[in-house]
Every structure is written in C-alpha cells, then in structure tokens.
Design a protein around this motif. Sequence first.
Motif, PDB file in Angstrom:
ATOM      1  N   PHE A 126       0.824  -1.210   0.000  1.00  0.00           N
ATOM      2  CA  PHE A 126       0.000   0.000   0.000  1.00  0.00           C
ATOM      3  C   PHE A 126       0.858   1.260   0.000  1.00  0.00           C
ATOM      4  CE2 PHE A 126      -2.277   3.377   2.306  1.00  0.00           C
ATOM      5  CZ  PHE A 126      -3.402   3.498   1.504  1.00  0.00           C
ATOM      6  N   LEU A 127       1.907   1.295   0.809  1.00  0.00           N
ATOM      7  CA  LEU A 127       2.751   2.487   0.881  1.00  0.00           C
ATOM      8  C   LEU A 127       3.506   2.707  -0.419  1.00  0.00           C
ATOM      9  CD1 LEU A 127       3.825   4.837   2.536  1.00  0.00           C
ATOM     10  CD2 LEU A 127       5.606   3.323   3.436  1.00  0.00           C
ATOM     11  N   ALA A 184       4.437   6.027  -4.535  1.00  0.00           N
ATOM     12  CA  ALA A 184       4.862   6.164  -5.930  1.00  0.00           C
ATOM     13  C   ALA A 184       3.856   6.987  -6.729  1.00  0.00           C
ATOM     14  CB  ALA A 184       5.024   4.784  -6.568  1.00  0.00           C
ATOM     15  N   GLY A 185       2.565   6.841  -6.385  1.00  0.00           N
ATOM     16  CA  GLY A 185       1.552   7.652  -7.066  1.00  0.00           C
ATOM     17  C   GLY A 185       1.804   9.129  -6.885  1.00  0.00           C
ATOM     18  N   PHE A 186       2.146   9.526  -5.673  1.00  0.00           N
ATOM     19  CA  PHE A 186       2.419  10.942  -5.425  1.00  0.00           C
ATOM     20  C   PHE A 186       3.793  11.349  -5.941  1.00  0.00           C
ATOM     21  CE2 PHE A 186      -1.284  10.484  -2.782  1.00  0.00           C
ATOM     22  CZ  PHE A 186      -1.885  11.735  -2.892  1.00  0.00           C
ATOM     23  N   ASN A 187       4.747  10.409  -5.978  1.00  0.00           N
ATOM     24  CA  ASN A 187       6.013  10.682  -6.657  1.00  0.00           C
ATOM     25  C   ASN A 187       5.772  11.058  -8.114  1.00  0.00           C
ATOM     26  OD1 ASN A 187       7.868  10.363  -4.633  1.00  0.00           O
ATOM     27  ND2 ASN A 187       8.748   8.475  -5.401  1.00  0.00           N
ATOM     28  N   VAL A 224      13.075  16.203  -3.221  1.00  0.00           N
ATOM     29  CA  VAL A 224      13.147  17.482  -3.938  1.00  0.00           C
ATOM     30  C   VAL A 224      11.803  17.874  -4.541  1.00  0.00           C
ATOM     31  CG1 VAL A 224      14.283  18.746  -5.798  1.00  0.00           C
ATOM     32  CG2 VAL A 224      15.575  17.083  -4.456  1.00  0.00           C
ATOM     33  N   LEU A 225      11.249  17.015  -5.405  1.00  0.00           N
ATOM     34  CA  LEU A 225      10.025  17.384  -6.109  1.00  0.00           C
ATOM     35  C   LEU A 225       8.801  17.393  -5.210  1.00  0.00           C
ATOM     36  CD1 LEU A 225      10.228  15.731  -9.645  1.00  0.00           C
ATOM     37  CD2 LEU A 225      10.878  18.021  -8.931  1.00  0.00           C
ATOM     38  N   GLY A 226       8.821  16.602  -4.128  1.00  0.00           N
ATOM     39  CA  GLY A 226       7.688  16.602  -3.214  1.00  0.00           C
ATOM     40  C   GLY A 226       7.466  17.966  -2.597  1.00  0.00           C
ATOM     41  N   VAL A 227       8.561  18.649  -2.234  1.00  0.00           N
ATOM     42  CA  VAL A 227       8.458  19.996  -1.673  1.00  0.00           C
ATOM     43  C   VAL A 227       7.859  20.951  -2.711  1.00  0.00           C
ATOM     44  CG1 VAL A 227       9.750  21.934  -0.702  1.00  0.00           C
ATOM     45  CG2 VAL A 227      10.390  19.585  -0.110  1.00  0.00           C
ATOM     46  N   LEU A 228       8.342  20.844  -3.935  1.00  0.00           N
ATOM     47  CA  LEU A 228       7.785  21.675  -5.013  1.00  0.00           C
ATOM     48  C   LEU A 228       6.324  21.330  -5.265  1.00  0.00           C
ATOM     49  CD1 LEU A 228      10.409  21.989  -7.909  1.00  0.00           C
ATOM     50  CD2 LEU A 228       9.261  23.842  -6.689  1.00  0.00           C
ATOM     51  N   SER A 267       7.425  11.662  -0.565  1.00  0.00           N
ATOM     52  CA  SER A 267       6.531  12.576  -1.283  1.00  0.00           C
ATOM     53  C   SER A 267       5.287  12.887  -0.461  1.00  0.00           C
ATOM     54  CB  SER A 267       6.120  11.985  -2.639  1.00  0.00           C
ATOM     55  OG  SER A 267       7.176  12.092  -3.558  1.00  0.00           O
ATOM     56  N   LEU A 268       4.738  11.865   0.191  1.00  0.00           N
ATOM     57  CA  LEU A 268       3.542  12.080   1.006  1.00  0.00           C
ATOM     58  C   LEU A 268       3.807  13.120   2.094  1.00  0.00           C
ATOM     59  CD1 LEU A 268       2.421   8.361   1.499  1.00  0.00           C
ATOM     60  CD2 LEU A 268       1.385  10.047  -0.024  1.00  0.00           C
TER      61      LEU A 268
END
Length: 509
Positions: A239-240, A245-248, A415-419, A467-468
């Motif tokens: 699940f995680l 990965a979906g939010f990545n 990196v991209l999660g913050v953006l 990312s979460l």
Amino acid sequence: MLGEGFTWVDLCVLVVYLVFVLFFGNIFAKKDMIGKEFFKGDGTIPWYVTSVSIFATLLSPISFLSLPGNSFGGSWILWFAQLGMIIAIPIAIAFFLPVFAKLDIDTAYDYLEKRFGSKGLRILGAIAFIVYQVGRMSIIIYLPSMVLADLTNINVNLLVIVMGGIAIFYSYSGGIKAVLWSDFLQGIVVLVGVSFSLIILLNNIDGGIGAIGDAFQSGKFIAPDEEWFSFSLVKDTVFLVFVGAGFNTLTQYISSQDIVQRFTTTTNTKSLTKMLFTNGLLSMFIATVLFLIGTGLFVFYGQNNVADMFAQDQVYGHFIAYELPVGITGVILAAIFAASQSTLSTGLNSVSTSATLDIISVLDKGKKIDDKKQTAIARYITVFVGIFAIVVAIIMTKTNIVSAYEWFNGFVGLVLGVLGGTFALGIFTKKGNAFGAYAGFIIAAIVMITIEYILPEEYSVSIWAHSLISIFVAFASGYICSIIYSMNKKKESHRVQYSSILDFKKLKP
C-alpha cells in the motif's frame, strides 16, 4: 579489446544506432528553432509523439536496469509503484492540466509567478528543479556506462563522455522538437527491444512462463516478510509503495519542468489527456515486462546454479551480452542507450529552458532579451550542464549504489515533493499567497532534510513516504502561514485569474 559476450557485430549495430539518433530529431525539426519554438515547439508535434516522449523520459535506464534487478534480487513489491499512475493521472488531468492549459505557461515555474505574483518563487522553483535534474542526469549517464564497460572492457569514463556528448549534441542543435522526435524513436526502440528479450528469455527457461508462476508461489511475487498494508511509514508495504509512488509520479507531472514542458507544446486539454493516459498504459506495460524479465532471470540463472553471482542492477545487462544471439545483443544495448539518451536530452533541454526563462530572463529586471539571445543562452547552458553531469557521473562510478531505482525515488520525494506541495497550495486554494508558499517550501525542506540526513537510522521513514510527507507539510504549513499573513496584512494575495482550479469550479474562497 571487446568483452567475450560483446562482438564486433554488436558494436557495429550500437554505433550505427547512435549515429542515426544524432541526426534523427534534427531531420524532423527541419529548421533552426529560435525563441519559443526552441523551448515549446512550433505546434506541429502530434500528441502521440509527445506521449511516447513522456514515457521514454520517465523510463530511463534507472528503470530499465533496476526494475529487472529488483525482481531478480527480491519480489514484485516495487511493481505496485507503477500502479501509482492510477492515482497520479486522474489528479493531474482533473486539477492541474486545465490550469496549465488556460494560462498557456512557458515553464512549470512560470505558473508559480502567475499564481503567487512572485518572481523570487519562480526562481526558487527553477533552482530546486535544476538540482534534482542534474542529479538524475548523472545517474542516468552512470548506470548504462557501468554495464557496458563491464561487458566490453571499454573504459567507463570514455563511455560516460560519449553518452553525455551525444545528448548534448542534438539537445543543443534542435530544441524541444528535435528532442521529442528523438524520444519518440527511442521509446519505440525500448518497447520492441525489451519485449523481444523477454520472448528469448522465456524460450531459454526450462518450463517457460510456468516456471515463473512456480517462482511466484514460492515468494517471488510478494515475499513472506512483506506486508500488504500497515499504518507505519517506516516499513515498505504494498500500500505504501503504491500510494507513495503515485504521489512521486504526480509531483513529476505537475512540478518537474521536463514533463510540464511537454504539456506546454499544446493548450488542447483533450490532447493533454490522451498524452497522459497513453503514457500510463505504456509505462505499466513496460514495467510488467521488466519485472517478468527479472523473475525470469532469477529462474534461468537459478536453474544453472549461478544466480548468486550477479549484482542486482547488472544482471539484465549480463544476460543481454552473454545469452542473446550475436547482433541482437547490439539491438538490446541500443535500447538501453535509447532509454538513457531520451532522458538525458530531455533533462538538458528542460534545464536550459528553465535556467534561461525562469532565472536569467527574470533577473534581467525587465530588459527584453530577444529570441536569438535567449536561444543562444539556452544552448550554452545545455553544454555547461551536460559537461557538469558527465563529471558527476564519472565521480559516481567510484561509488556503490545497490538499487538506483529506489535511490532515485527517494531523491524525487526529497526534492520534487516539496515543489509539489507548493504547486498544490496554488491549485487548490485561493487564499494561498507568496509568503505562505515560501514558508511552506522552507518548512517542508527542513523537515525532509531532517528525515533524510539527521534522524538516526532506526527512526528513518520509507523512501516511499517522502513525497507524502513533503507534499502534506508544504501544503498545510503554506496554507496556515498564508492565512496568518493575510490576517495581519489585511489584503488578498495577488494572482492571475484561472491560476487556481477553484476559479473553474466557481467555488467560494
């Protein structure tokens, strides 16, 4: 001297392919691209070319070599990362693409300026992306070069220079249109090459596909110590991995210039929707094939009692060189280089675009840089960044990265999660303002740096939670700080109409 499993015939096939790629994209570009045409194309690029280009860009040798390696050395738990597109694609289509199309943005970070009225935030977003992209390009040069050096006895530093040099050449000369058409060719090569190698592998396994099924039943699909679901963010569960990965992937779709740049080639939302759905189908198909190859290699080498001899990220390359027919080896290695070149050229073009339009032109303080000068600057940046990535890749050849795929996904979340959280603040709220966006960005960055580099190892969270966490922290803290700032200043934040999805829904703030 060539390696035992890599013949002169294979080398000739590979060289012919690389030479062809050098000129293919520029043939379709037809003319010298200047200004916006260099950065966004000339409006003649079919949606399916762009879709395959997105697929080829996101694939890269990180996936090409690491996914078979992961299922060879472990289970299929990371296959569920590809299913994360079920989360990413509908969210991107429903909430982000309509805004990007309506605003006709030049870059991903042009959106930040239009939404928050802050040139500084646009520059900050561009810098974060450039740092991420240079890291990504370096590992993309590193991985296939290490594999090919092991197979051919050619010096790895020479291979790194050749791979980077080819990408620099056609990214420099043809702009985004050359890159897209070259990516299209290389995406097709990857699809055909990988599928063909799976067919050959199955024919070499005693019991064929049935033997892979037996391996699944003995724990090669989901291992006995792996869980399907848990509330913990420390342990990797199905699940995680799926949600993380979906939010990545979502952060790449909405805040990474290399992908958003493809969206800027058209403002037609139907074409954008077809791009994403086609990309999702291609990505899930190729991931399934690569995981089947990894499990097949485990069975194949297990039947020959040599499965313990190989490092994860190099086992597929070894099979390609030593088990495939002469000539076919060259074709499949060309597919590996195709995966590398498509991602490298895209990275170079997107970095040069962002650095030129989001940083240099913005810092020009209102002075108009003409199209020719912008294009010249972008080309110089392409060369500089390409050389820098080559140098970093050479340094990386001295390191030991067990699974590049997992390392990269952790990097994306960092990196991209913050953006992504900053973009979400702009898309989903009307009250989000520049102060809140800065605050959320900084707070999320501090949190992620603490998680990744400061917390003791026993308290470290799964990379699939990066990312979460970063999206939530950037969004929540940014929104709270925006509200506090607005209450103290007693004024609404400046933003362009239709820069929030709430404008489309006609909802109250």
